[in-house]
Write an enzyme that holds these catalytic residues in place. Structure first.
Site: not given
Ligand code: SAH
Length: 263
Positions: A98
């Site tokens: 993000s």
């Molecule tokens: N907040 C993190 C990543 C944000 S992107 C950062 O800033 O680094 C959103 C993340 O959610 C991605 O890595 C994606 O793989 C994960 N995601 C999406 N659906 C998910 C689920 N059902 N369970 C766990 N992770 C999930």
């Protein structure tokens, strides 16, 4: 040296320092970030980024500024300098880290629920950046749990955290990162004072509401194309109040298969 090569090199240097930087970072940043920024070390660049977020009113408190200064975002983003631009960045697997202003916003919204000794859950922990910030805030007596469903991202997030100021918390066990479907939460350390969801849910998953402590707060993007960052407070009597903080655009909270196919 061939004259053409020399001209090309000079053009690259000129574009990098005098033209591309202001365009990438937005017009009014031009006067605030000097080109010296690009020649600084990573900790310095991270501090400049935090300073910008303070000036824009995203970071409002010392506590949030301190944690974002302590956890160097550059250690969590694959490509060096781009870590310090206020923009989301691709991290592979159709996911992004993000933007810094979203990290700052969520930390501000959750700070009262990230006091030393408290429990925090970061769903969709991706690079591990925000989980590391949570861990620094709740400290060694608290718990910061990251849940991410892409095993490769969990493995790299552990490496990222090991290089960061939060490494001793990982070794001490108060910070942990797990491969799991975050829609189910992480019952082992529940209930949580703070829950952050880093991917947009069509509807708030019930297990996350169940794992929120009375008095606790969840910050979660909700919606599909149009999304709102919702602030969910569970009162001491167990009742729930929800308000929308702002419009946002996050990747979906979905199944691993759907994400890997491009949703
Ligand atoms: N907040 C993190 C990543 C944000 S992107 C950062 O800033 O680094 C959103 C993340 O959610 C991605 O890595 C994606 O793989 C994960 N995601 C999406 N659906 C998910 C689920 N059902 N369970 C766990 N992770 C999930």
């Amino acid at each position: 040296m061939d004259a053409k090569i020399l001209v090309a090199l000079l053009a690259i240097v000129f574009l990098k320092f005098f033209w591309v930087v202001p365009i990438w970072t937005g017009g009014d940043l031009k006067n605030k970030i000097s080109w010296h920024f690009w020649t600084r070390g990573s900790a310095d660049k991270n501090n400049v980024l935090v300073e910008q977020l303070k000036q824009y009113g995203v970071i409002k408190t010392k506590k949030v500024a301190e944690v974002m200064e302590t956890i160097d975002r550059g250690l969590f983003v694959p490509d060096g300098n781009s870590a310090y631009i206020d923009s989301p960045m691709p991290i592979g697997y159709n996911a992004t880290i993000s933007a810094p202003h979203m990290h700052g916003t969520c930390l501000e919204l959750l700070k009262e629920h990230l006091q030393p000794g408290m429990h925090a859950l970061d769903v969709g922990s991706g690079t591990g950046y925000l989980t590391a910030c949570f861990a620094m805030m709740v400290g060694p007596q608290g718990r910061a749990v990251g849940v991410e469903h892409i095993p490769e991202l969990v493995a790299s997030s552990i490496e990222n955290v090991k290089r960061s100021a939060a490494s001793s918390l990982l070794n001490g066990g108060s910070l942990s990162l797990h491969v799991a479907d975050g829609r189910q939460g992480w019952p082992e350390q529940a209930p949580y004072d703070a829950i952050h969801v880093g991917a947009a849910a069509e509807k708030i998953p019930q297990p996350l509401l169940d794992q929120l402590k009375p008095g606790g707060r969840m910050v979660i993007p909700v919606g599909s194309f149009f999304q709102d960052l919702q602030v969910v407070d569970k009162k001491l009597d167990g009742s729930i109040s929800i308000r929308s903080e702002t419009s946002v655009r996050y990747v979906p909270l979905t199944s691993r298969a759907a994400q890997l196919q491009g949703f």
